[in-house]
Design a protein around this motif. Structure first.
Motif, PDB file in Angstrom:
ATOM      1  N   LEU A  50       0.835  -1.204   0.000  1.00 41.61           N
ATOM      2  CA  LEU A  50       0.000   0.000   0.000  1.00 41.61           C
ATOM      3  C   LEU A  50       0.867   1.251   0.000  1.00 41.61           C
ATOM      4  O   LEU A  50       0.577   2.227  -0.713  1.00 41.61           O
ATOM      5  N   CYS A  51       1.932   1.229   0.771  1.00 40.39           N
ATOM      6  CA  CYS A  51       2.845   2.374   0.813  1.00 40.39           C
ATOM      7  C   CYS A  51       3.567   2.553  -0.517  1.00 40.39           C
ATOM      8  O   CYS A  51       3.846   3.681  -0.930  1.00 40.39           O
ATOM      9  N   SER A  52       3.878   1.448  -1.206  1.00 42.67           N
ATOM     10  CA  SER A  52       4.522   1.551  -2.516  1.00 42.67           C
ATOM     11  C   SER A  52       3.615   2.266  -3.506  1.00 42.67           C
ATOM     12  O   SER A  52       4.056   3.142  -4.253  1.00 42.67           O
ATOM     13  N   VAL A  53       2.335   1.902  -3.513  1.00 46.53           N
ATOM     14  CA  VAL A  53       1.385   2.575  -4.401  1.00 46.53           C
ATOM     15  C   VAL A  53       1.250   4.043  -4.018  1.00 46.53           C
ATOM     16  O   VAL A  53       1.195   4.929  -4.888  1.00 46.53           O
ATOM     17  N   CYS A  54       1.220   4.331  -2.723  1.00 43.33           N
ATOM     18  CA  CYS A  54       1.107   5.714  -2.261  1.00 43.33           C
ATOM     19  C   CYS A  54       2.321   6.537  -2.688  1.00 43.33           C
ATOM     20  O   CYS A  54       2.174   7.662  -3.186  1.00 43.33           O
ATOM     21  N   VAL A  55       3.519   5.995  -2.507  1.00 38.79           N
ATOM     22  CA  VAL A  55       4.740   6.708  -2.900  1.00 38.79           C
ATOM     23  C   VAL A  55       4.762   6.957  -4.399  1.00 38.79           C
ATOM     24  O   VAL A  55       5.143   8.041  -4.867  1.00 38.79           O
ATOM     25  N   PHE A  56       4.342   5.963  -5.185  1.00 41.46           N
ATOM     26  CA  PHE A  56       4.336   6.123  -6.633  1.00 41.46           C
ATOM     27  C   PHE A  56       3.376   7.237  -7.062  1.00 41.46           C
ATOM     28  O   PHE A  56       3.721   8.083  -7.889  1.00 41.46           O
ATOM     29  N   VAL A  57       2.172   7.241  -6.503  1.00 37.56           N
ATOM     30  CA  VAL A  57       1.183   8.254  -6.878  1.00 37.56           C
ATOM     31  C   VAL A  57       1.639   9.642  -6.443  1.00 37.56           C
ATOM     32  O   VAL A  57       1.505  10.620  -7.195  1.00 37.56           O
ATOM     33  N   VAL A  58       2.189   9.767  -5.243  1.00 36.91           N
ATOM     34  CA  VAL A  58       2.668  11.070  -4.768  1.00 36.91           C
ATOM     35  C   VAL A  58       3.828  11.567  -5.634  1.00 36.91           C
ATOM     36  O   VAL A  58       3.910  12.759  -5.971  1.00 36.91           O
ATOM     37  N   THR A  59       4.723  10.666  -6.011  1.00 37.14           N
ATOM     38  CA  THR A  59       5.842  11.052  -6.875  1.00 37.14           C
ATOM     39  C   THR A  59       5.341  11.541  -8.228  1.00 37.14           C
ATOM     40  O   THR A  59       5.827  12.548  -8.767  1.00 37.14           O
ATOM     41  N   TRP A  60       4.361  10.829  -8.778  1.00 39.33           N
ATOM     42  CA  TRP A  60       3.787  11.279 -10.053  1.00 39.33           C
ATOM     43  C   TRP A  60       3.135  12.650  -9.897  1.00 39.33           C
ATOM     44  O   TRP A  60       3.250  13.499 -10.787  1.00 39.33           O
ATOM     45  N   TYR A  62       3.958  15.071  -7.863  1.00 41.42           N
ATOM     46  CA  TYR A  62       5.014  16.071  -7.781  1.00 41.42           C
ATOM     47  C   TYR A  62       5.591  16.372  -9.158  1.00 41.42           C
ATOM     48  O   TYR A  62       5.861  17.533  -9.497  1.00 41.42           O
ATOM     49  N   MET A  63       5.796  15.334  -9.964  1.00 44.18           N
ATOM     50  CA  MET A  63       6.339  15.552 -11.299  1.00 44.18           C
ATOM     51  C   MET A  63       5.322  16.271 -12.187  1.00 44.18           C
ATOM     52  O   MET A  63       5.678  17.138 -12.994  1.00 44.18           O
ATOM     53  N   ASP A  64       4.059  15.914 -12.068  1.00 44.91           N
ATOM     54  CA  ASP A  64       3.030  16.565 -12.874  1.00 44.91           C
ATOM     55  C   ASP A  64       2.869  18.034 -12.492  1.00 44.91           C
ATOM     56  O   ASP A  64       2.578  18.878 -13.352  1.00 44.91           O
ATOM     57  N   ALA A  65       3.075  18.342 -11.209  1.00 41.79           N
ATOM     58  CA  ALA A  65       2.964  19.726 -10.749  1.00 41.79           C
ATOM     59  C   ALA A  65       4.238  20.531 -10.991  1.00 41.79           C
ATOM     60  O   ALA A  65       4.264  21.732 -10.702  1.00 41.79           O
ATOM     61  N   GLY A  66       5.291  19.905 -11.485  1.00 37.73           N
ATOM     62  CA  GLY A  66       6.543  20.606 -11.731  1.00 37.73           C
ATOM     63  C   GLY A  66       7.370  20.840 -10.498  1.00 37.73           C
ATOM     64  O   GLY A  66       8.327  21.638 -10.530  1.00 37.73           O
ATOM     65  N   MET A  67       7.063  20.175  -9.392  1.00 38.02           N
ATOM     66  CA  MET A  67       7.794  20.350  -8.142  1.00 38.02           C
ATOM     67  C   MET A  67       8.950  19.359  -7.995  1.00 38.02           C
ATOM     68  O   MET A  67       9.717  19.441  -7.033  1.00 38.02           O
ATOM     69  N   LEU A  68       9.058  18.422  -8.928  1.00 33.83           N
ATOM     70  CA  LEU A  68      10.134  17.431  -8.903  1.00 33.83           C
ATOM     71  C   LEU A  68      10.648  17.249 -10.316  1.00 33.83           C
ATOM     72  O   LEU A  68       9.873  16.957 -11.236  1.00 33.83           O
ATOM     73  N   SER A  69      11.933  17.429 -10.496  1.00 36.05           N
ATOM     74  CA  SER A  69      12.526  17.296 -11.827  1.00 36.05           C
ATOM     75  C   SER A  69      12.796  15.831 -12.138  1.00 36.05           C
ATOM     76  O   SER A  69      13.076  15.030 -11.231  1.00 36.05           O
ATOM     77  N   PRO A  70      12.725  15.447 -13.403  1.00 37.29           N
ATOM     78  CA  PRO A  70      13.020  14.047 -13.753  1.00 37.29           C
ATOM     79  C   PRO A  70      14.465  13.676 -13.460  1.00 37.29           C
ATOM     80  O   PRO A  70      14.747  12.529 -13.113  1.00 37.29           O
ATOM     81  N   GLN A  71      15.380  14.653 -13.597  1.00 35.50           N
ATOM     82  CA  GLN A  71      16.776  14.354 -13.282  1.00 35.50           C
ATOM     83  C   GLN A  71      16.956  14.024 -11.800  1.00 35.50           C
ATOM     84  O   GLN A  71      17.695  13.106 -11.426  1.00 35.50           O
ATOM     85  N   GLY A  72      16.267  14.800 -10.933  1.00 34.75           N
ATOM     86  CA  GLY A  72      16.362  14.539  -9.498  1.00 34.75           C
ATOM     87  C   GLY A  72      15.786  13.190  -9.126  1.00 34.75           C
ATOM     88  O   GLY A  72      16.376  12.446  -8.324  1.00 34.75           O
ATOM     89  N   LEU A  73      14.638  12.847  -9.694  1.00 30.23           N
ATOM     90  CA  LEU A  73      14.032  11.550  -9.392  1.00 30.23           C
ATOM     91  C   LEU A  73      14.886  10.410  -9.923  1.00 30.23           C
ATOM     92  O   LEU A  73      15.063   9.387  -9.239  1.00 30.23           O
ATOM     93  N   LEU A 177      -0.284   6.974 -16.479  1.00 32.91           N
ATOM     94  CA  LEU A 177      -0.007   8.224 -15.772  1.00 32.91           C
ATOM     95  C   LEU A 177       1.179   8.960 -16.385  1.00 32.91           C
ATOM     96  O   LEU A 177       1.188  10.201 -16.441  1.00 32.91           O
ATOM     97  N   ALA A 178       2.180   8.214 -16.844  1.00 34.26           N
ATOM     98  CA  ALA A 178       3.352   8.859 -17.442  1.00 34.26           C
ATOM     99  C   ALA A 178       2.991   9.578 -18.733  1.00 34.26           C
ATOM    100  O   ALA A 178       3.641  10.568 -19.105  1.00 34.26           O
ATOM    101  N   SER A 179       1.963   9.111 -19.428  1.00 33.32           N
ATOM    102  CA  SER A 179       1.565   9.759 -20.680  1.00 33.32           C
ATOM    103  C   SER A 179       0.971  11.144 -20.448  1.00 33.32           C
ATOM    104  O   SER A 179       0.802  11.901 -21.409  1.00 33.32           O
ATOM    105  N   ARG A 180       0.632  11.468 -19.217  1.00 29.73           N
ATOM    106  CA  ARG A 180       0.084  12.787 -18.909  1.00 29.73           C
ATOM    107  C   ARG A 180       1.137  13.750 -18.376  1.00 29.73           C
ATOM    108  O   ARG A 180       0.817  14.875 -17.987  1.00 29.73           O
ATOM    109  N   LEU A 181       2.390  13.347 -18.357  1.00 28.54           N
ATOM    110  CA  LEU A 181       3.469  14.217 -17.902  1.00 28.54           C
ATOM    111  C   LEU A 181       3.934  15.117 -19.052  1.00 28.54           C
ATOM    112  O   LEU A 181       3.684  14.832 -20.226  1.00 28.54           O
ATOM    113  N   PRO A 182       4.648  16.219 -18.729  1.00 37.06           N
ATOM    114  CA  PRO A 182       4.952  17.223 -19.764  1.00 37.06           C
ATOM    115  C   PRO A 182       5.826  16.731 -20.909  1.00 37.06           C
ATOM    116  O   PRO A 182       5.558  17.024 -22.070  1.00 37.06           O
TER     117      PRO A 182
END
Length: 285
Positions: A50-60, A62-73, A177-182
């Motif tokens: 459950l935590c793995s799914v939560c971390v994945f969704v939260v990470t996505w 952050y990336m969709d909102a532009g608060m996390l760069s792909p290089q950093g992740l 979900l990745a298809s909706r990223l910038p």
């Protein structure tokens, strides 16, 4: 005197039984007795997934909102993967690797091939669902992640368990979900991160659970706290609800299971189906 046979005529009704019939009554012959600590320990697999799914969704998010760069992740995922790779061999001293016969060079080639193919097809992944509405993508992703949790191998021997189906559903959700990223780079990093958290991370969990139970408990608690902290930055209400869910699974559900075990009343006796224990293979020759 009544005999329990069908080949002789007796002056009794067909459904007649005497008082000796219940002498062979047995209750809860195969019932398992659980300990609360052991059940809580086993529930850690559900909590971690459950935590793995939560971390994945939260990470996505952050990336969709532009608060996390792909290089950093990508850098953080690469460092954590290297640490997990070293820990995977250090836990059992490399015994598992020697038994499988797989070398580090083979692991490196598999990693490079996967990264190359994913990076090469990332533009395709980015434009794969352009004709599908965003609401449909979110609904499909939620359904696939729920299926991933349902079919995941938590260690139970059940027909519903399918590790392959569970992993495929998680990767399908990550592609949606990745298809909706910038950009295409975002899609590449997101799919790579999904493979790490849904395929590699459970393997390390199982190794820790089998070899070092105390370390496994510590990792589970830290991972749950990290997932709650990340979710709290997105939604405080969601973090409270998710924490309540984890506490219910790890504490309340084991208690209910043990209490319900006291109410189990399975009976066994001469009315059970006959079991042929003799080896009859000679008649099949």
């Amino acid at each position: 005197r009544w005999q329990k046979v069908l080949y002789e005529r007796q002056p009794f009704p067909d459904n007649y039984v005497d008082q000796r019939f219940l002498e062979e009554l047995r209750k809860n012959v195969h019932a398992r007795r659980y300990r609360y600590g052991a059940v809580v320990f086993q529930s850690g697999a559900v909590v971690q997934q459950l935590c793995s799914v939560c971390v994945f969704v939260v990470t996505w998010w952050y990336m969709d909102a532009g608060m996390l760069s792909p290089q950093g992740l990508f850098g953080a995922a690469l460092v954590s993967s290297l640490l997990g790779y070293v820990l995977f061999d250090a836990v059992d001293g490399g015994a598992g690797r020697r038994e499988s016969g797989r070398t580090r060079w083979a692991d490196l080639k598999s990693t490079l091939v996967f990264a190359a193919f994913t990076y090469g097809f990332s533009p395709v992944l980015k434009t794969l669902t352009e004709s599908i509405s965003t609401d449909t993508i979110y609904a499909m992703s939620a359904l696939m992640l729920l299926g991933h949790l349902i079919f995941f191998d938590y260690g139970a021997n059940a027909a519903i368990v399918s590790s392959t189906l569970s992993l495929n559903m998680a990767i399908f959700a990550s592609v949606c979900l990745a298809s909706r990223l910038p950009r295409s780079l975002h899609a590449f990093v997101m799919v790579t991160f999904a493979m790490q958290i849904f395929a590699l991370w459970p393997m390390l969990q199982k190794k820790l659970k089998a070899q070092t139970p105390r370390c496994y408990v510590g990792v589970t608690v830290l991972f749950a706290l990290a997932a709650l902290a990340g979710l709290a930055t997105v939604s405080s209400v969601g973090a409270v609800l998710f924490a309540s869910l984890l506490l219910a699974i790890s504490c309340l559900c084991p208690y209910c299971l043990i209490r319900l075990q006291l109410l189990k009343d399975n009976i066994h006796g001469p009315w059970d189906e006959a079991e042929i224990k003799e080896d009859l293979s000679r008649f099949l020759m």
